[in-house]
Design a protein around this motif. Structure first.
Motif, PDB file in Angstrom:
ATOM      1  N   ILE A 180       0.837  -1.200   0.000  1.00 25.91           N
ATOM      2  CA  ILE A 180       0.000   0.000   0.000  1.00 25.91           C
ATOM      3  C   ILE A 180       0.874   1.253   0.000  1.00 25.91           C
ATOM      4  CG2 ILE A 180      -1.623   1.350   1.392  1.00 25.91           C
ATOM      5  CD1 ILE A 180      -2.857  -1.346   2.266  1.00 25.91           C
ATOM      6  N   LEU A 181       1.934   1.259   0.791  1.00 20.29           N
ATOM      7  CA  LEU A 181       2.843   2.406   0.838  1.00 20.29           C
ATOM      8  C   LEU A 181       3.509   2.643  -0.513  1.00 20.29           C
ATOM      9  CD1 LEU A 181       4.311   4.614   2.451  1.00 20.29           C
ATOM     10  CD2 LEU A 181       6.049   2.888   2.974  1.00 20.29           C
ATOM     11  N   TRP A 232       2.475   1.626  -3.496  1.00 24.41           N
ATOM     12  CA  TRP A 232       1.461   2.048  -4.454  1.00 24.41           C
ATOM     13  C   TRP A 232       1.089   3.518  -4.253  1.00 24.41           C
ATOM     14  CZ3 TRP A 232      -0.373   0.554  -8.885  1.00 24.41           C
ATOM     15  CH2 TRP A 232      -1.539   1.124  -9.362  1.00 24.41           C
ATOM     16  N   SER A 233       0.972   3.938  -2.996  1.00 25.84           N
ATOM     17  CA  SER A 233       0.642   5.338  -2.713  1.00 25.84           C
ATOM     18  C   SER A 233       1.743   6.271  -3.192  1.00 25.84           C
ATOM     19  CB  SER A 233       0.423   5.532  -1.209  1.00 25.84           C
ATOM     20  OG  SER A 233      -0.670   4.768  -0.775  1.00 25.84           O
ATOM     21  N   LEU A 234       2.989   5.885  -2.994  1.00 24.72           N
ATOM     22  CA  LEU A 234       4.102   6.717  -3.447  1.00 24.72           C
ATOM     23  C   LEU A 234       4.194   6.774  -4.973  1.00 24.72           C
ATOM     24  CD1 LEU A 234       6.847   5.718  -0.858  1.00 24.72           C
ATOM     25  CD2 LEU A 234       5.522   7.843  -0.954  1.00 24.72           C
ATOM     26  N   THR A 250       1.670   6.438  -7.142  1.00 19.05           N
ATOM     27  CA  THR A 250       0.524   7.114  -7.755  1.00 19.05           C
ATOM     28  C   THR A 250       0.225   8.462  -7.107  1.00 19.05           C
ATOM     29  OG1 THR A 250      -1.008   5.969  -6.267  1.00 19.05           O
ATOM     30  CG2 THR A 250      -0.526   4.915  -8.391  1.00 19.05           C
ATOM     31  N   PHE A 251       1.164   8.990  -6.363  1.00 19.44           N
ATOM     32  CA  PHE A 251       0.967  10.258  -5.658  1.00 19.44           C
ATOM     33  C   PHE A 251       0.870  11.415  -6.640  1.00 19.44           C
ATOM     34  CE2 PHE A 251       2.687  14.073  -3.603  1.00 19.44           C
ATOM     35  CZ  PHE A 251       1.789  14.193  -2.560  1.00 19.44           C
TER      36      PHE A 251
END
Length: 106
Positions: free
Chosen positions: A31-32, A34-36, A38-39
């Motif tokens: 999750i981390l 992926w968040s970074l 697609t930020f």
């Protein structure tokens, strides 16, 4: 050790350890990452940013304030005060000591 659903088996402990030591950390890392990846930045109005910081500050300010208050109102020298604040009180534990009819605690 007995659980509400019966005895804890080795299969229970294997699954529990797998979840806490491998599966959960792997999901959190995914999750981390992926968040970074697609930020994207979003421009918020200044009042929105200020409101967000005020909400965070109001929630978090109580932690250091209460810690300082507890240390200041404790008895003893500074080291004894810190140790007293970081230790559980004598009455800490389960609130009710009630047993089932067959003697098990709940």
């Amino acid at each position: 050790m007995e659980m509400m659903i019966g005895m804890r088996s080795s299969l229970f402990w294997l699954g529990w350890r797998a979840c806490w030591f491998f599966i959960s950390p792997a999901i959190i890392i995914m999750i981390l990452v992926w968040s970074l990846l697609t930020f994207s930045t979003v421009q918020y109005p200044a009042w929105g940013v200020a409101l967000g910081w005020c909400m965070i500050a109001f929630c978090l300010i109580w932690i250091p304030l209460l810690a300082v208050w507890k240390i200041l109102t404790s008895q003893g020298n500074p080291w004894q005060r810190l140790c007293a604040v970081c230790s559980p009180v004598e009455s800490w534990g389960p609130d009710l000591e009630v047993r089932y009819a067959d003697g098990r605690w709940y």
